[in-house]
Scaffold this motif. Sequence first.
Motif, PDB file in Angstrom:
ATOM      1  N   ASN A 107       5.977   6.343   9.179  1.00 13.65           N
ATOM      2  CA  ASN A 107       7.001   6.889  10.072  1.00 13.65           C
ATOM      3  C   ASN A 107       6.460   7.265  11.452  1.00 13.65           C
ATOM      4  O   ASN A 107       7.230   7.579  12.354  1.00 13.65           O
ATOM      5  N   GLN A 108       5.149   7.218  11.640  1.00 12.54           N
ATOM      6  CA  GLN A 108       4.537   7.472  12.944  1.00 12.54           C
ATOM      7  C   GLN A 108       4.194   6.170  13.670  1.00 12.54           C
ATOM      8  O   GLN A 108       3.637   6.201  14.762  1.00 12.54           O
ATOM      9  N   GLY A 109       4.482   5.032  13.047  1.00  9.32           N
ATOM     10  CA  GLY A 109       4.191   3.743  13.661  1.00  9.32           C
ATOM     11  C   GLY A 109       2.798   3.217  13.361  1.00  9.32           C
ATOM     12  O   GLY A 109       2.391   2.188  13.897  1.00  9.32           O
ATOM     13  N   ASN A 110       2.054   3.896  12.489  1.00  7.47           N
ATOM     14  CA  ASN A 110       0.712   3.455  12.109  1.00  7.47           C
ATOM     15  C   ASN A 110       0.780   2.548  10.886  1.00  7.47           C
ATOM     16  O   ASN A 110       1.638   2.733  10.023  1.00  7.47           O
ATOM     17  N   THR A 111      -0.140   1.604  10.798  1.00  8.13           N
ATOM     18  CA  THR A 111      -0.147   0.728   9.638  1.00  8.13           C
ATOM     19  C   THR A 111      -0.763   1.445   8.436  1.00  8.13           C
ATOM     20  O   THR A 111      -1.618   2.310   8.575  1.00  8.13           O
ATOM     21  N   THR A 112      -0.300   1.059   7.258  1.00  7.87           N
ATOM     22  CA  THR A 112      -0.814   1.604   6.003  1.00  7.87           C
ATOM     23  C   THR A 112      -1.916   0.695   5.471  1.00  7.87           C
ATOM     24  O   THR A 112      -2.128  -0.400   5.988  1.00  7.87           O
ATOM     25  N   ASP A 113      -2.585   1.145   4.430  1.00  9.92           N
ATOM     26  CA  ASP A 113      -3.444   0.247   3.681  1.00  9.92           C
ATOM     27  C   ASP A 113      -2.531  -0.765   2.989  1.00  9.92           C
ATOM     28  O   ASP A 113      -1.340  -0.496   2.781  1.00  9.92           O
ATOM     29  N   PRO A 114      -3.052  -1.919   2.582  1.00  7.92           N
ATOM     30  CA  PRO A 114      -2.202  -2.919   1.918  1.00  7.92           C
ATOM     31  C   PRO A 114      -1.611  -2.402   0.607  1.00  7.92           C
ATOM     32  O   PRO A 114      -2.237  -1.611  -0.098  1.00  7.92           O
ATOM     33  N   LEU A 115      -0.410  -2.866   0.279  1.00  4.84           N
ATOM     34  CA  LEU A 115       0.203  -2.556  -1.014  1.00  4.84           C
ATOM     35  C   LEU A 115      -0.642  -3.153  -2.121  1.00  4.84           C
ATOM     36  O   LEU A 115      -1.110  -4.289  -2.013  1.00  4.84           O
ATOM     37  N   LYS A 116      -0.807  -2.373  -3.203  1.00  4.27           N
ATOM     38  CA  LYS A 116      -1.586  -2.820  -4.359  1.00  4.27           C
ATOM     39  C   LYS A 116      -0.735  -2.707  -5.614  1.00  4.27           C
ATOM     40  O   LYS A 116      -0.055  -1.703  -5.821  1.00  4.27           O
ATOM     41  N   PHE A 117      -0.824  -3.730  -6.455  1.00  2.18           N
ATOM     42  CA  PHE A 117      -0.167  -3.697  -7.754  1.00  2.18           C
ATOM     43  C   PHE A 117      -0.900  -2.713  -8.647  1.00  2.18           C
ATOM     44  O   PHE A 117      -2.126  -2.716  -8.706  1.00  2.18           O
ATOM     45  N   VAL A 118      -0.150  -1.848  -9.360  1.00  2.00           N
ATOM     46  CA  VAL A 118      -0.750  -0.862 -10.257  1.00  2.00           C
ATOM     47  C   VAL A 118      -0.487  -1.228 -11.711  1.00  2.00           C
ATOM     48  O   VAL A 118      -1.404  -1.348 -12.515  1.00  2.00           O
ATOM     49  N   THR A 119       0.775  -1.409 -12.065  1.00  2.00           N
ATOM     50  CA  THR A 119       1.141  -1.713 -13.446  1.00  2.00           C
ATOM     51  C   THR A 119       2.570  -2.242 -13.495  1.00  2.00           C
ATOM     52  O   THR A 119       3.319  -2.112 -12.529  1.00  2.00           O
ATOM     53  N   GLY A 120       2.946  -2.806 -14.615  1.00  2.00           N
ATOM     54  CA  GLY A 120       4.317  -3.285 -14.799  1.00  2.00           C
ATOM     55  C   GLY A 120       4.664  -3.309 -16.265  1.00  2.00           C
ATOM     56  O   GLY A 120       3.775  -3.331 -17.122  1.00  2.00           O
ATOM     57  N   GLY A 121       5.963  -3.288 -16.559  1.00  2.00           N
ATOM     58  CA  GLY A 121       6.379  -3.329 -17.949  1.00  2.00           C
ATOM     59  C   GLY A 121       7.874  -3.490 -18.115  1.00  2.00           C
ATOM     60  O   GLY A 121       8.652  -3.284 -17.188  1.00  2.00           O
ATOM     61  N   LEU A 122       8.256  -3.872 -19.323  1.00  2.00           N
ATOM     62  CA  LEU A 122       9.658  -4.041 -19.684  1.00  2.00           C
ATOM     63  C   LEU A 122      10.325  -2.674 -19.777  1.00  2.00           C
ATOM     64  O   LEU A 122       9.802  -1.766 -20.426  1.00  2.00           O
TER      65      LEU A 122
END
Length: 149
Positions: A107-122
Amino acid sequence: MQIRKQIATRINDYDQTNGKLFVEVADSGQLDDVLKNRNTANGCYVIKLDTNAKSASDIYQLVTERYQVITICSNFSDSYGSAVGDRAEDMQHTVFKAISGYVCTDNQGNTTDPLKFVTGGLVDLKNSLHVWADIYELSYTQKINQQED
């Protein structure tokens, strides 16, 4: 633009140029109606799960945000005879390809670290819908005291 909406836009843009698996890609606002009414098949919804912060110094803190990406598809075979499991996996793969490593803007216009997959499930497999959820996270640094001197 909120990070949640940036993620939804990124998934939608990727999907539009790579096969159009999703009828709808949206942030969390539409999900409640979809799950109550079971009226949308082949959708993708982005929800912000939580935000945690850890002080890096007296001035800065490391903020970590987690987002859940829910994909929903019909349990019925499509007109091409594809099994629902194949379509569900294709949807998960599309989301992964679209946002893994994607860099958002805070929200300040700065870039974040890249999105990382953590986990997934049904999540659910009833009432003619297959509901799957993946969790992704990202981090960024922000000032602890945001007030102007």
